[in-house]
Design a protein around this motif. Structure first.
Motif, PDB file in Angstrom:
ATOM      1  N   PHE A 145      -1.904   9.828   4.305  1.00  0.00           N
ATOM      2  CA  PHE A 145      -2.130   8.610   3.527  1.00  0.00           C
ATOM      3  C   PHE A 145      -0.915   7.697   3.672  1.00  0.00           C
ATOM      4  O   PHE A 145       0.222   8.148   3.586  1.00  0.00           O
TER       5      PHE A 145
ATOM      6  N   GLU B 259       0.586   3.699   2.563  1.00  0.00           N
ATOM      7  CA  GLU B 259       0.420   2.371   2.017  1.00  0.00           C
ATOM      8  C   GLU B 259       0.630   1.389   3.160  1.00  0.00           C
ATOM      9  O   GLU B 259       1.418   1.636   4.056  1.00  0.00           O
TER      10      GLU B 259
ATOM     11  N   THR C 279      -5.092  -2.498   1.575  1.00  0.00           N
ATOM     12  CA  THR C 279      -3.732  -2.239   1.140  1.00  0.00           C
ATOM     13  C   THR C 279      -3.259  -0.829   1.434  1.00  0.00           C
ATOM     14  O   THR C 279      -2.167  -0.453   1.082  1.00  0.00           O
ATOM     15  N   PHE C 280      -4.123  -0.032   2.043  1.00  0.00           N
ATOM     16  CA  PHE C 280      -3.682   1.310   2.384  1.00  0.00           C
ATOM     17  C   PHE C 280      -4.391   1.751   3.650  1.00  0.00           C
ATOM     18  O   PHE C 280      -5.348   1.121   4.092  1.00  0.00           O
TER      19      PHE C 280
ATOM     20  N   VAL D 276      -4.894   5.283   6.744  1.00  0.00           N
ATOM     21  CA  VAL D 276      -4.739   6.687   7.061  1.00  0.00           C
ATOM     22  C   VAL D 276      -4.216   6.790   8.492  1.00  0.00           C
ATOM     23  O   VAL D 276      -4.772   6.189   9.395  1.00  0.00           O
TER      24      VAL D 276
ATOM     25  N   PHE E 107      -7.324  13.913  -1.568  1.00  0.00           N
ATOM     26  CA  PHE E 107      -7.196  13.298  -0.254  1.00  0.00           C
ATOM     27  C   PHE E 107      -7.662  14.229   0.856  1.00  0.00           C
ATOM     28  O   PHE E 107      -7.153  15.331   1.018  1.00  0.00           O
TER      29      PHE E 107
ATOM     30  N   LEU F  75     -10.898   7.673   5.075  1.00  0.00           N
ATOM     31  CA  LEU F  75     -10.596   6.329   4.576  1.00  0.00           C
ATOM     32  C   LEU F  75     -11.743   5.779   3.711  1.00  0.00           C
ATOM     33  O   LEU F  75     -11.521   5.112   2.708  1.00  0.00           O
TER      34      LEU F  75
ATOM     35  N   ASP G 158      -4.631  -1.203  -6.014  1.00  0.00           N
ATOM     36  CA  ASP G 158      -4.026  -0.583  -4.838  1.00  0.00           C
ATOM     37  C   ASP G 158      -3.942   0.914  -5.073  1.00  0.00           C
ATOM     38  O   ASP G 158      -3.553   1.345  -6.154  1.00  0.00           O
ATOM     39  N   LEU G 159      -4.256   1.695  -4.052  1.00  0.00           N
ATOM     40  CA  LEU G 159      -4.033   3.133  -4.157  1.00  0.00           C
ATOM     41  C   LEU G 159      -2.667   3.441  -3.564  1.00  0.00           C
ATOM     42  O   LEU G 159      -2.300   2.897  -2.528  1.00  0.00           O
TER      43      LEU G 159
END
Ligand SMILES: [Zn+2]
Lengths: 151, 432
Positions: free
Chosen positions: A9, A11, A41-42, A44, B380, B384, B409-410
């Protein structure tokens, strides 16, 4: 064979990928392929590495959120039509591909195409039946330094 | 079952008589302070004008600003030598306020804390680990004295140093802890790291959680993680500190100790008193304090009186868990929002981690609310789409509660700022 892909993950801000590669470099973990998928905003970061379990441990220790995912690393010929034979087969069988990326092993010789699908086991059996070779993590890490594909 | 049965189950009518006596005594004592002496003179108020409890509405409210302006001695009602202790509020803005106690004040306070802890099952022989900051903050010494009064073995661990906290719990068979709720969530991850299961490998029976507002869901999460009961504790340094109101085993509201405090709920905007059941600002008058009596002190805490008796048999009325603080209230696009509302919603969504941060920004004449939410590590999977779905769900859930659409926002777990284990909830970047 089923390979493990590392998903991290991140940001969406500068330096996230650099932070990951810095840790892996320090731990002498070899990165074979990278893709990044992002939303607003994020994102992988997906990595194929030679030692996914250890990579997961060191990244988690550094506070990152990491997950191991099963993927199929398919060996294909690096020539026109090489990838097409694989994608046609997958399409014909109605298999949904969530993510895919490839990398060349030896120019004009062999390439690895990585696919993430909903039904990994079923797809693997199908590919093997049609003569494709799928590599697991050990096979993947053995390839590069020895030009394994040239036999 | 009761620390003092007669006091805790006294009939409301009798309780009100004691309150009236206490109020008269407080008004008389208050004349010893320069602040109240001048105030009564200016307003031409006579103690004899106050004949019944409801007459208290004739008296002006006391605010934290009043305490600041008359710092440090303006509210002290006894000779300087009578004072044996000072404490200070953990004010985040402006000059801290100080509270002074006489020997009797400390005794009365200790009595309330002992009564509160005993109510939840603490007994002589229990081991009590106090994970609060000692010093000027009242959560350290207040609980410490109360537990000693009961006869528990007290471990004054203080705040922080998580690994040592867990070591102490294991080595000395700690049965009760006093802990900030957000720190309790964090500490459970350290338990994991150390491969200690708080449910199996410790003797923990219960926790007292307080010092920051938290939701019911957060309490249940803490109880599940540790396998014990978590009792809500409410207090503020101006009213001694801990031991003002406390949950009984029914865990349905906090008994506010009416033999030492006169309780009112007012409309925070108009100052008008509200009936039981209505939500507003908690206002309190000390009934036994000698060193620094306070009359109609505005706590800035929002709650309501829960109408009706409690199953535990105690007659002191109950307040609901604190909903927020009047000065935590954010006004965005004309809507009043409390951080606790956001927390409550978020904690109900699977996949949401332990912390969040609200950022308020202004562009031109428009206000924007940006909520950063930590994702739970186990949630997680590298997908995505799953994260995007979670983000959209958070937006929708918050929107349905606070009526404006936030940007969400995460962020990664443990990535949001914390100060001394206490989560920072709101950063307001708007300039007037
Ligand atoms: Zn009760």
């Amino acid at each position: 064979m089923i390979a493990n892909q590392l998903s991290i993950f991140a940001e969406n801000k500068p330096g996230r990928l650099a932070a990951v590669t810095k840790i892996l470099a320090k731990e002498k973990i070899n990165i074979r392929a990278t893709t990044i998928s992002t939303s607003d905003t994020f994102g992988v970061i997906n990595l194929l590495v030679d030692d996914p379990k250890r990579a997961m441990a060191v990244l988690t220790k550094a506070g990152m959120m990491v997950s191991l995912r099963e993927v199929l690393a398919v060996l294909i010929e690096d020539k026109p039509g090489g990838l097409d034979r694989l994608t046609q087969l997958v399409a014909k069988e109605n298999i949904n591909v969530n993510n895919a990326y490839g990398f060349v092993l030896e120019s004009s010789e062999k390439a690895i195409f990585v696919v993430e699908v909903d039904q990994t086991k079923k797809t693997e059996a199908l590919l093997e039946k049609h003569g494709f070779r799928t590599l697991d993590t050990e096979a993947l890490s053995a390839i590069e330094p020895f030009h394994y594909m040239k036999y | 079952m009761y620390w003092d049965e007669r006091e805790e189950t006294v009939e409301q009518a009798r309780l009100q008589e004691t309150q009236m006596e206490g109020l008269r005594e407080t008004l008389r004592r208050a004349q010893g302070s320069s602040y109240y002496r001048d105030l009564f003179k200016d307003r031409r108020l006579q103690i004899d004008d106050i004949r019944k409890l409801a007459d208290i509405e004739m008296l002006p409210l006391t605010t934290k600003d009043d305490l600041r302006e008359h710092w440090p001695w303006g509210f002290v009602a006894v000779a300087r030598e009578e004072l044996i202790r000072m404490h200070s509020s953990s004010g985040t803005t402006g000059r801290a306020t100080v509270i002074f106690h006489t020997a009797n004040d400390i005794k009365a306070w200790t009595h309330l804390v002992a009564r509160s802890m005993y109510m939840t099952g603490m007994r002589r022989g229990d081991v009590f680990q106090n994970m609060m900051t000692y010093g000027l903050f009242t959560g350290g010494l207040g609980f410490h004295y109360g537990a000693e009064e009961i006869g528990a073995l007290v471990i004054p661990a203080g705040a922080g140093n998580s690994k040592r906290q867990i070591q102490l719990i294991c080595d000395f068979g700690t049965t009760f802890i006093h802990i900030i709720p957000s720190y309790a969530l964090y500490l459970s991850t350290v338990f994991d790291e150390m491969h200690v299961d708080p449910r199996k490998d410790t003797k923990l029976k219960a926790a007292f959680i307080g010092a920051e507002p938290h939701s019911e869901k957060m309490r249940r999460t803490i109880e599940d993680l540790y396998g014990f009961k978590a009792y809500n504790s409410y207090g503020l340094s101006e009213m001694n500190g801990p031991g003002v109101a406390f949950e009984c085993p029914c865990q349905n509201g906090l008994h506010i100790w009416e033999d030492q405090f006169l309780v009112e709920i007012i409309d925070p905007l108009t100052g008008k008193p509200l009936a039981d059941g209505q939500e507003g600002e908690l206002v309190m008058t000390t009934l036994k304090r000698e060193g620094m009596p306070l009359i109609r002190y505005r706590t800035k805490d929002l709650t309501r009186i829960i109408p009706g008796p409690c199953d535990c048999g105690r007659t002191h009325r109950r307040i609901e868990r604190i909903k927020g603080r009047t000065d935590d209230m954010m006004i965005i696009k004309g809507v009043n929002i409390f951080p606790i509302q956001i927390e409550k919603r978020l904690m109900e969504i699977p996949g949401v981690g332990t912390n969040f941060l609200v950022l308020l920004d202004r562009e031109g004449y428009d206000d924007y609310m940006n909520v950063q939410v930590e994702v739970k590590r186990e949630f997680f999977t590298g997908d995505l789409k799953q994260l995007e779905k979670l983000r959209r769900r958070i937006v929708e859930e918050l929107k349905s509660d606070i009526l404006i659409t936030p940007r969400v926002d995460l962020v990664a777990p443990d990535s949001l700022p914390k100060t001394e284990g206490k989560a920072v909830r709101v950063i307001d970047n708007r300039k007037d």
